[in-house]
Design an enzyme around this catalytic site. Structure first.
Site, PDB file in Angstrom:
ATOM      1  N   THR A 135      69.240-108.204  33.515  1.00 32.84           N
ATOM      2  CA  THR A 135      67.856-107.749  33.699  1.00 32.84           C
ATOM      3  C   THR A 135      66.851-108.686  33.040  1.00 32.84           C
ATOM      4  OG1 THR A 135      67.987-106.353  31.720  1.00 32.84           O
ATOM      5  CG2 THR A 135      68.569-105.336  33.829  1.00 32.84           C
ATOM      6  N   HIS A 171      82.860-113.921  30.454  1.00 33.04           N
ATOM      7  CA  HIS A 171      82.015-113.416  29.365  1.00 33.04           C
ATOM      8  C   HIS A 171      82.726-113.534  28.026  1.00 33.04           C
ATOM      9  CE1 HIS A 171      78.724-111.190  27.607  1.00 33.04           C
ATOM     10  NE2 HIS A 171      79.570-110.306  27.092  1.00 33.04           N
ATOM     11  N   LYS A 220      69.490-110.269  16.651  1.00 32.10           N
ATOM     12  CA  LYS A 220      69.036-109.147  17.468  1.00 32.10           C
ATOM     13  C   LYS A 220      69.869-107.917  17.157  1.00 32.10           C
ATOM     14  CE  LYS A 220      71.951-109.807  21.561  1.00 32.10           C
ATOM     15  NZ  LYS A 220      72.009-110.073  23.002  1.00 32.10           N
ATOM     16  N   ARG A 224      81.908-107.893  31.245  1.00 31.35           N
ATOM     17  CA  ARG A 224      81.275-107.496  29.977  1.00 31.35           C
ATOM     18  C   ARG A 224      81.989-106.328  29.315  1.00 31.35           C
ATOM     19  NH1 ARG A 224      75.122-107.198  32.053  1.00 31.35           N
ATOM     20  NH2 ARG A 224      76.236-106.872  34.031  1.00 31.35           N
ATOM     21  N   GLN A 225      82.771-105.584  30.084  1.00 31.59           N
ATOM     22  CA  GLN A 225      83.493-104.436  29.521  1.00 31.59           C
ATOM     23  C   GLN A 225      84.913-104.871  29.148  1.00 31.59           C
ATOM     24  OE1 GLN A 225      82.870-100.629  31.579  1.00 31.59           O
ATOM     25  NE2 GLN A 225      81.319-101.651  32.841  1.00 31.59           N
ATOM     26  N   ASP A 233      73.150-119.076  27.537  1.00 29.28           N
ATOM     27  CA  ASP A 233      73.906-117.830  27.643  1.00 29.28           C
ATOM     28  C   ASP A 233      74.833-117.921  28.841  1.00 29.28           C
ATOM     29  OD1 ASP A 233      74.764-115.329  26.899  1.00 29.28           O
ATOM     30  OD2 ASP A 233      72.804-114.362  27.048  1.00 29.28           O
ATOM     31  N   ARG A 237      71.314-104.215  18.979  1.00 31.55           N
ATOM     32  CA  ARG A 237      71.582-103.616  20.280  1.00 31.55           C
ATOM     33  C   ARG A 237      72.099-102.197  20.079  1.00 31.55           C
ATOM     34  NH1 ARG A 237      72.609-105.483  25.397  1.00 31.55           N
ATOM     35  NH2 ARG A 237      72.716-107.648  24.748  1.00 31.55           N
TER      36      ARG A 237
END
Length: 327
Positions: free
Chosen positions: A236, A139, A203, A105-106, A231, A205
């Site tokens: 979480t 990702h 959305k 994700r980074q 997705d 963020r």
């Protein structure tokens, strides 16, 4: 049963595994018809990791499988050490198999003075001696460009879509992306589920706060329809659970959630079990502990896909042919 597969001439395939996800490693070995390479691995009192292969890998094509689950840094380090051990033991080639690529994700800098951690992961495996990387549903697809060598980017979509087809009315399906950034993936899903309409959840963020997003509204045709919310990973569960509620509030008849990687950090299991989704479908790229399972959860095996890809690489075949039918 042997721990190697003999190929043309002197070629041999060896599959080794770290300790992160032994169930998946055993399933992949079973699909290949071999035993895992005997490996000793343990931790010293101060947390240092020791690894040693129990048989020679000289001249072998070694595939080292480790899925980066929690504690993620320990398992990445263990895989790096295994790569180094194989290099120093004169393996012919070393392929790093990461069903879930840690730090994926980074993959870019959102703000100044941040690392690009996904790039660093590739650099570390290059430095350790890896010749090739294999992963499932990165990702961001451009992460393939971080590694200076072949990267096999496997898709779980065929496995997921074949299952989801049996769970929904394909004549009444809308595929929903949890955000605007994954519309392209949702388009591919829609094509495989019969070409129904698309929708996405708008959305916001806060990039300074991890694992937090606010789903505002759904854009697209969902009223009265069976929706499939897709997705790449669920951590979480906050984003997905809120997206399910938004889609149901917009009049959807039902919502099935489908994702490749079930990170499922607390309190994901509770959120997903209570969000209103009729089913949550993931693969076993990561181990799913008993306390993370809930009645609506379905876990599909990724082992056949990983094993076929390993075999194609070993046989100098085409990994792409696993997805488009062309060699």
């Amino acid at each position: 049963m042997s721990s190697t597969i003999a190929g043309n001439g002197e070629k041999s395939l060896v599959l080794a595994s770290g300790r992160a996800h032994p169930e998946l490693a055993n399933d992949v070995a079973r699909e290949l018809g071999i035993d895992l390479l005997p490996t000793t691995a343990y931790d010293f009192a101060n947390g240092e990791i020791y690894v040693r292969f129990g048989e020679s890998v000289r001249g072998a094509d070694v595939f080292i499988l480790q899925s980066h689950t929690a504690p993620i840094n320990q398992w990445i380090m263990e895989q790096l050490l295994m790569v180094d051990a194989a290099k120093r033991a004169s393996a012919r080639t070393i392929t790093v198999v990461q069903p879930f690529y840690g730090y994926a994700r980074q993959d870019k800098k959102h703000r100044g003075r941040e690392p690009i951690s996904a790039r660093l992961m590739s650099d570390l495996f290059t430095a350790a001696g890896a010749d090739r990387l294999m992963s499932v549903d990165l990702h961001a697809a451009q992460t393939q460009g971080f590694f200076d060598g072949p990267v096999d980017h496997l898709w779980a979509m065929p496995i997921l879509t074949e299952y989801v087809k049996t769970r929904v009315d394909t004549s009444n399906v809308t595929v929903v992306s949890p955000d605007a950034g994954r519309i392209r993936v949702a388009e591919q899903w829609a094509a495989k589920l019969g070409g129904g309409p698309l929708a996405f959840v708008h959305k916001t963020r806060d990039i300074t706060r991890p694992n937090q997003a606010v789903a505002n509204r759904v854009v697209g045709e969902v009223e009265g329809r069976d929706c499939v919310l897709v997705d790449d990973l669920i951590d979480t569960g906050g984003t997905i659970a809120e997206a399910v509620r938004v889609v149901l509030d917009a009049g959807a008849r039902s919502v099935v959630v489908a994702a490749t990687h079930g990170v499922l950090s607390d309190p994901a299991a509770q959120r997903l079990s209570e969000c209103g989704a009729s089913e949550v479908v993931i693969t076993d790229t990561l181990p799913i502990a008993a306390d993370k399972r809930f009645p609506q959860l379905t876990v599909l095996s990724i082992a056949p896909l990983v094993a076929r890809a390993i075999r194609e690489v070993f046989d100098d075949g085409s990994v792409t042919s696993l997805f488009d039918g062309n060699s």
